[in-house]
Design an enzyme around this catalytic site. Structure first.
Site, PDB file in Angstrom:
ATOM      1  N   ILE A 268       7.911 -27.755  -3.149  1.00  0.00           N
ATOM      2  CA  ILE A 268       6.666 -28.522  -2.523  1.00  0.00           C
ATOM      3  C   ILE A 268       5.405 -28.102  -3.009  1.00  0.00           C
ATOM      4  CG2 ILE A 268       5.657 -30.013  -0.640  1.00  0.00           C
ATOM      5  CD1 ILE A 268       8.420 -29.960   0.527  1.00  0.00           C
ATOM      6  N   GLU A 269       4.657 -28.742  -3.878  1.00  0.00           N
ATOM      7  CA  GLU A 269       3.247 -28.377  -4.193  1.00  0.00           C
ATOM      8  C   GLU A 269       2.312 -29.336  -3.839  1.00  0.00           C
ATOM      9  OE1 GLU A 269       2.409 -25.824  -6.102  1.00  0.00           O
ATOM     10  OE2 GLU A 269       4.005 -24.951  -7.111  1.00  0.00           O
ATOM     11  N   SER A 270       1.482 -28.558  -3.022  1.00  0.00           N
ATOM     12  CA  SER A 270       0.012 -29.664  -2.389  1.00  0.00           C
ATOM     13  C   SER A 270      -0.939 -29.709  -3.475  1.00  0.00           C
ATOM     14  CB  SER A 270      -0.200 -29.071  -1.229  1.00  0.00           C
ATOM     15  OG  SER A 270       0.806 -29.054  -0.184  1.00  0.00           O
TER      16      SER A 270
END
Length: 488
Positions: A268-270
């Protein structure tokens, strides 16, 4: 007849479970502020900020807290576990020290789990799963807000050699737990957009490949199905702003290897969200996304997700600027040229790494028709001119406070010389640059890499000023200005 009835009953149960899932995920977003950890509200969090929270968590019998090692500089790394289920889920954050969004969301999740709310749903989660969290895997990097650890290596490229103590800890936890699922939690550049759209990739997902051929097996497919489920959830809150991270195999990376070792790995990349500099809205989306994924794993209904939807998530692209200026006229050697400009506001940390100021740069210029901006100005018919130095020396900050900055900008002045510059901070909080007595502003030449400071004129009237990459509308006073610079 019995077979038909059984099928109908199974479909009924699936529908009930799906409805319950939908209700919970909607509630997670709506009630988020109840659980947000209020002591963590800025990105530059440090190891010492987490220790009181971890100490309090350790006093709650729901959780088990165990020190599992130390960083190179001797900062403790803790594993926080909760639940009694047979399915082990390992979540780790901030293996890059300057990527803290999910670390904050993890402590929001702890607050949710500690509360008395949603007892039935939490019972389902904690009876089915055992959750293991490694928040802030790279505390030395977090201390100075940098990607790499104190050894100067990228921990996420240390899965093969295991040179770093932090990488060894992650490998040991994965192996000892034989984790069924692993969540690799990161921040990505705010300049990623969802492919061929102007929308930022606010959250990007990936089920990493485990070989160069990008093959799939049941382990990777499970990760893909969880990603499909999370994407469906986030489309409700950030439609079109979910991306799919590049899945080229990287044999040194933890996510790729963890997938290969038999754990369904989910990255998961913000990324970016308009107006969310400290990524607090994105933190909320992490909270909703991660808890929703945990719940669907507990319920098992992620298995019903159509695998083909994974490939339909738009890939990440990198075609966003903080400010895009379209079609400005630039005069060079007696000729007029039409240029687009792409400008980014780059962060420079304060000495103690507790905050930052902006020092912006022109990133690209020319035909930028395939690029987008968080903010875009159509400068057709406007001529770009360098800013001038105000001819009078301002003696003090008190005298500076009396200066009509807007009037100066309309007159084309973007610099003020001062007899005595303020000692701190390093930036000027007024929409103009401050100069020392001996500083000479270089001749202006519009090129990639310069600080974007200029004015835009139309019909012999200055309508806009750009100061350190921030656009100021001089007719309305509209601006979202952060800081100018001090040139000593």
């Amino acid at each position: 007849m019995k077979s038909t009835a059984l099928r109908l009953f199974v479909f009924f149960l699936m529908g009930v479970n799906g409805y319950a899932q939908k209700e919970l995920t909607s509630e997670l977003y709506r009630t988020y502020d109840r659980y947000k950890e209020s002591t963590l509200n800025e990105r530059r969090i440090k190891h010492k900020d987490l220790q009181p929270l971890i100490y309090n968590i350790a006093k709650d019998t729901l959780f088990t807290v165990k020190k599992v090692g130390e960083s190179i500089e001797g900062r403790s790394i803790s594993l926080i576990s909760v639940g009694t289920g047979k399915i082990n889920v390992l979540l780790w954050s901030q293996m890059h020290g300057d990527e803290p969004t999910a670390t904050q969301a993890i402590f929001d999740i702890f607050n949710f789990l500690e509360s008395d709310d949603y007892s039935e749903e939490k019972k389902e989660i904690l009876n089915s799963l055992t959750l293991h969290f490694l928040p802030m895997l790279n505390p030395d990097g977090a201390e100075v807000f940098q990607r790499r650890n104190a050894l100067g290596i990228d921990i996420n490229r240390d899965a093969a050699m295991l040179q770093s103590p932090e990488g060894k800890i992650l490998k040991k936890m994965r192996d000892s737990l034989q984790a069924d699922f692993g969540f690799n939690l990161h921040d990505q550049s705010t300049y990623y957009n969802a492919e061929r759209t102007e929308k930022p990739a606010t959250i990007s997902y990936l089920a990493p490949a485990f070989n160069y051929e990008k093959d799939t097996n049941s382990v990777r497919e499970n990760a893909m199905k969880v990603v499909v489920f999370m994407n469906r959830i986030l489309q409700k809150y950030t439609p079109g702003q979910v991306g799919r991270y590049n899945d080229d195999f990287e044999p040194r990376a933890f996510g790729d290897n963890i997938q290969k070792w038999g754990t369904s790995a989910i990255l998961i990349e913000s990324g970016g969200y308009p107006g969310d500099v400290e990524k607090q809205e994105i933190r909320k989306l992490n909270y909703v996304s991660i808890l929703s994924a945990i719940y669907t794993i507990a319920m098992g209904n992620y298995k019903d997700m159509p695998l083909e939807e994974y490939g339909k998530i738009p890939e990440n692209d990198r075609k966003l600027f903080d400010l895009k200026i379209k079609g400005a006229t630039y005069r060079l050697m007696g000729h007029d040229y039409i240029l687009d400009l792409g400008i980014n506001r780059l962060e420079v940390d304060n000495k103690d790494h507790s905050g930052f100021y902006y020092s912006s740069r022109v990133i690209d210029q020319g035909d930028l028709s395939t690029y987008y901006g968080y903010e875009t100005l159509d400068a057709t018919g406007y001529t770009l001119w360098p800013g001038k130095v105000y001819p009078y020396v301002v003696k003090s900050m008190m005298e500076l406070a009396e200066v009509d900055i807007n009037f100066l900008l309309k007159s084309g002045y973007t610099y003020i010389r001062m007899a005595k510059l303020p000692e701190s901070p390093n930036e000027a909080n007024l929409p103009i640059h401050l100069l020392g007595m001996d500083y000479n502003v270089p001749d202006f030449h519009l090129e990639v890499g310069i600080n974007p400071t200029f004015v835009l004129e139309k019909n012999n009237k200055v309508r806009y000023a750009v100061i350190n990459g921030f656009l100021i509308d001089l007719s309305t006073g509209k601006e979202d200005f952060k800081n100018g610079l001090i040139y000593r």
